[in-house]
Scaffold this motif. Structure first.
Motif, PDB file in Angstrom:
ATOM      1  N   GLU A 131    -117.231 -13.719 -17.887  1.00 44.41           N
ATOM      2  CA  GLU A 131    -117.866 -13.615 -19.193  1.00 44.41           C
ATOM      3  C   GLU A 131    -119.339 -14.004 -19.087  1.00 44.41           C
ATOM      4  N   TYR A 132    -120.102 -13.660 -20.102  1.00 47.63           N
ATOM      5  CA  TYR A 132    -121.525 -13.968 -20.146  1.00 47.63           C
ATOM      6  C   TYR A 132    -121.716 -15.470 -20.329  1.00 47.63           C
ATOM      7  N   PRO A 133    -122.670 -16.114 -19.678  1.00 49.26           N
ATOM      8  CA  PRO A 133    -123.746 -15.556 -18.887  1.00 49.26           C
ATOM      9  C   PRO A 133    -123.417 -15.376 -17.405  1.00 49.26           C
ATOM     10  N   GLY A 134    -122.299 -15.953 -16.948  1.00 53.61           N
ATOM     11  CA  GLY A 134    -121.945 -15.851 -15.533  1.00 53.61           C
ATOM     12  C   GLY A 134    -121.797 -14.426 -15.043  1.00 53.61           C
ATOM     13  N   SER A 135    -121.298 -13.553 -15.896  1.00 57.57           N
ATOM     14  CA  SER A 135    -121.079 -12.156 -15.498  1.00 57.57           C
ATOM     15  C   SER A 135    -122.385 -11.455 -15.125  1.00 57.57           C
ATOM     16  N   GLU A 136    -123.514 -11.986 -15.583  1.00 60.53           N
ATOM     17  CA  GLU A 136    -124.809 -11.388 -15.260  1.00 60.53           C
ATOM     18  C   GLU A 136    -125.609 -12.239 -14.278  1.00 60.53           C
ATOM     19  N   ASN A 137    -124.992 -13.265 -13.740  1.00 62.04           N
ATOM     20  CA  ASN A 137    -125.663 -14.146 -12.791  1.00 62.04           C
ATOM     21  C   ASN A 137    -125.733 -13.452 -11.428  1.00 62.04           C
ATOM     22  N   PRO A 138    -126.935 -13.260 -10.869  1.00 65.96           N
ATOM     23  CA  PRO A 138    -127.079 -12.496  -9.626  1.00 65.96           C
ATOM     24  C   PRO A 138    -126.774 -13.277  -8.349  1.00 65.96           C
ATOM     25  N   TYR A 139    -126.537 -14.569  -8.450  1.00 64.54           N
ATOM     26  CA  TYR A 139    -126.333 -15.378  -7.257  1.00 64.54           C
ATOM     27  C   TYR A 139    -124.937 -15.182  -6.669  1.00 64.54           C
ATOM     28  N   PRO A 140    -124.749 -15.568  -5.402  1.00 64.90           N
ATOM     29  CA  PRO A 140    -123.442 -15.364  -4.760  1.00 64.90           C
ATOM     30  C   PRO A 140    -122.319 -16.157  -5.435  1.00 64.90           C
ATOM     31  N   VAL A 141    -121.136 -15.589  -5.412  1.00 62.04           N
ATOM     32  CA  VAL A 141    -119.948 -16.236  -5.966  1.00 62.04           C
ATOM     33  C   VAL A 141    -119.448 -17.275  -4.965  1.00 62.04           C
ATOM     34  N   SER A 142    -119.081 -18.438  -5.458  1.00 61.27           N
ATOM     35  CA  SER A 142    -118.542 -19.502  -4.619  1.00 61.27           C
ATOM     36  C   SER A 142    -117.289 -19.029  -3.886  1.00 61.27           C
ATOM     37  N   GLU A 143    -117.132 -19.499  -2.657  1.00 63.86           N
ATOM     38  CA  GLU A 143    -115.955 -19.124  -1.871  1.00 63.86           C
ATOM     39  C   GLU A 143    -114.659 -19.626  -2.477  1.00 63.86           C
ATOM     40  N   THR A 144    -114.741 -20.699  -3.243  1.00 66.50           N
ATOM     41  CA  THR A 144    -113.529 -21.241  -3.840  1.00 66.50           C
ATOM     42  C   THR A 144    -113.336 -20.761  -5.279  1.00 66.50           C
ATOM     43  N   ALA A 145    -114.170 -19.824  -5.710  1.00 66.10           N
ATOM     44  CA  ALA A 145    -114.039 -19.280  -7.073  1.00 66.10           C
ATOM     45  C   ALA A 145    -112.702 -18.573  -7.263  1.00 66.10           C
ATOM     46  N   CYS A 146    -112.092 -18.156  -6.162  1.00 60.51           N
ATOM     47  CA  CYS A 146    -110.782 -17.494  -6.257  1.00 60.51           C
ATOM     48  C   CYS A 146    -109.740 -18.416  -6.891  1.00 60.51           C
ATOM     49  N   GLY A 147    -109.982 -19.725  -6.829  1.00 56.89           N
ATOM     50  CA  GLY A 147    -109.025 -20.675  -7.384  1.00 56.89           C
ATOM     51  C   GLY A 147    -109.341 -21.136  -8.799  1.00 56.89           C
ATOM     52  N   VAL A 148    -110.501 -20.733  -9.333  1.00 52.83           N
ATOM     53  CA  VAL A 148    -110.892 -21.201 -10.663  1.00 52.83           C
ATOM     54  C   VAL A 148    -110.026 -20.537 -11.731  1.00 52.83           C
ATOM     55  N   LYS A 149    -109.417 -21.369 -12.555  1.00 54.05           N
ATOM     56  CA  LYS A 149    -108.565 -20.890 -13.649  1.00 54.05           C
ATOM     57  C   LYS A 149    -109.237 -21.055 -15.015  1.00 54.05           C
ATOM     58  N   HIS A 150    -110.202 -21.989 -15.080  1.00 48.57           N
ATOM     59  CA  HIS A 150    -110.888 -22.232 -16.351  1.00 48.57           C
ATOM     60  C   HIS A 150    -112.349 -22.573 -16.089  1.00 48.57           C
ATOM     61  N   TYR A 151    -113.233 -21.703 -16.535  1.00 45.20           N
ATOM     62  CA  TYR A 151    -114.663 -21.988 -16.485  1.00 45.20           C
ATOM     63  C   TYR A 151    -115.027 -22.757 -17.755  1.00 45.20           C
ATOM     64  N   TYR A 152    -115.684 -23.893 -17.594  1.00 41.02           N
ATOM     65  CA  TYR A 152    -116.017 -24.758 -18.721  1.00 41.02           C
ATOM     66  C   TYR A 152    -117.239 -24.251 -19.476  1.00 41.02           C
ATOM     67  N   ARG A 153    -117.146 -24.262 -20.781  1.00 35.88           N
ATOM     68  CA  ARG A 153    -118.281 -23.901 -21.632  1.00 35.88           C
ATOM     69  C   ARG A 153    -119.225 -25.101 -21.747  1.00 35.88           C
ATOM     70  N   ALA A 154    -120.426 -24.870 -22.228  1.00 33.83           N
ATOM     71  CA  ALA A 154    -121.411 -25.943 -22.382  1.00 33.83           C
ATOM     72  C   ALA A 154    -120.811 -27.092 -23.185  1.00 33.83           C
TER      73      ALA A 154
END
Length: 198
Positions: free
Chosen positions: A151-174
């Protein structure tokens, strides 16, 4: 690759994921205090924070579901002469028992985001109960700004995805982690920061 260990590849190579240096927050804590007692590193991986805490003289229990990460941790601990201070436990932290009012430091870097929020809330309440009256918790999570987030803004972030992002189940909002930390009123927040690591 080991199918039972989703982070085997990231923790098996020479240039290990997250490196060997402790997180800036753990390094700062160790440099500014004289920590003692028991520390628990939840989601320890190959042990960058566990090693720093043991180097400061703490007894450390390192918990992670990655057997390879914990093997690497103990290999390094032996080389540094710290293996007598570190105990490892291969486990999902959602099922780990934490001793009540006995832990001086709990580190939970990029692990509370590797579970659903409802599970993180339960783990957080156990963290609060485990800490001594003057205990400290250091927690870091991936936020919706992370390039792995769909989701935005991460979906438009041009930097590399973390190698452990495959395990993320919940991205925290501000502010979401801050609200979790303040919800019960048990902890006093000394520092809270949201930033991008790149």
């Amino acid at each position: 690759m080991n199918n039972d260990d989703p982070f085997f590849k990231a923790y098996d190579r020479d240039e290990i994921a997250y490196g060997f240096e402790p997180s800036a927050e753990v390094a700062s804590f160790v440099a500014q205090t004289s920590p003692s007692g028991l520390a628990i590193d939840l989601g320890a991986g190959p042990g960058r924070n566990a090693i720093a805490l043991a180097s400061a003289g703490m007894r450390v229990r390192a918990v992670d579901m990655s057997r390879r990460g914990l093997t690497r941790l103990m290999e390094r601990a032996r080389l540094l002469g710290l293996d007598h201070l570190i105990e490892v436990q291969v486990a999902d932290i959602r099922s780990v028992e934490l001793p009540v009012n006995e832990v001086s430091v709990i580190v939970a870097t990029t692990v509370l985001d590797h579970m659903l929020l409802v599970d993180a809330v339960d783990v957080w309440s156990r963290i609060e109960r485990a800490l001594t009256d003057d205990g400290v918790v250091v927690a870091e999570v991936h936020t919706t700004e992370d390039p792995g987030c769909r989701e935005y803004p991460g979906s438009e972030n041009p930097y590399p995805v973390s190698e452990t992002a495959c395990g993320v189940k919940h991205y925290y909002r501000a502010g979401e982690l801050l609200k979790l930390a303040m919800k019960s009123g048990v902890l006093r927040v000394l520092r809270y920061e949201e930033r991008q690591e790149w």
